[in-house]
Design a protein around this motif. Structure first.
Motif, short mmCIF file in Angstrom:
data_model
loop_
_atom_site.label_atom_id
_atom_site.label_comp_id
_atom_site.label_asym_id
_atom_site.label_seq_id
_atom_site.Cartn_x
_atom_site.Cartn_y
_atom_site.Cartn_z
N ARG A 36 26.43 44.95 115.62
CA ARG A 36 25.20 44.17 116.49
C ARG A 36 25.50 42.89 116.41
O ARG A 36 25.26 42.27 117.43
CB ARG A 36 24.15 44.74 115.60
CG ARG A 36 22.75 44.18 116.12
CD ARG A 36 22.57 44.64 117.67
NE ARG A 36 22.02 43.58 118.37
CZ ARG A 36 22.00 43.61 119.71
NH1 ARG A 36 22.83 44.48 120.20
NH2 ARG A 36 21.34 42.64 120.15
N ALA A 37 26.12 42.27 115.08
CA ALA A 37 26.23 40.92 114.97
C ALA A 37 27.61 40.43 115.93
O ALA A 37 27.18 39.51 116.78
CB ALA A 37 26.80 40.55 113.54
N LEU A 38 28.45 41.04 116.27
CA LEU A 38 29.32 41.08 117.53
C LEU A 38 28.93 40.78 118.77
O LEU A 38 28.83 39.88 119.33
CB LEU A 38 30.51 42.06 117.37
CG LEU A 38 31.57 41.75 118.28
CD1 LEU A 38 32.82 42.06 117.75
CD2 LEU A 38 31.60 42.70 119.36
N VAL A 39 27.94 41.76 119.14
CA VAL A 39 27.20 41.64 120.26
C VAL A 39 26.23 40.53 120.40
O VAL A 39 26.44 39.76 121.46
CB VAL A 39 26.46 43.00 120.41
CG1 VAL A 39 25.40 42.95 121.82
CG2 VAL A 39 27.37 44.38 120.56
N GLU A 40 25.61 40.06 119.39
CA GLU A 40 24.89 39.02 119.38
C GLU A 40 25.71 37.67 119.55
O GLU A 40 25.21 36.70 120.30
CB GLU A 40 23.99 38.83 117.95
CG GLU A 40 22.79 39.72 118.12
CD GLU A 40 22.26 39.77 116.74
OE1 GLU A 40 22.43 39.06 115.98
OE2 GLU A 40 21.33 40.65 116.56
#
Length: 54
Positions: A36-40
């Motif tokens: 999720r942090a990568l997508v953000e």
């Protein structure tokens, strides 16, 4: 990229680089880096500089 701290924990670094001018577009570091942090990070980068042209 990753490295190990003296206490055995892994430090992870997520880098996004522009190959043409060798500019670091994003560098995120932490003990873990969930998907999720990568997508953000990618969404924020897209808002800042836009999508690459072909």
């Amino acid at each position: 990229m990753s490295d190990t701290l003296t206490d055995g924990r892994k430090l992870r670094v997520f880098n996004i680089l522009d190959d043409c001018n060798r500019e670091a577009l994003a560098v995120e570091a932490g003990l873990f880096y969930p998907a999720r942090a990568l997508v953000e990070t990618l969404e924020n980068l897209n808002k800042e500089i836009g999508e690459p042209s072909t």
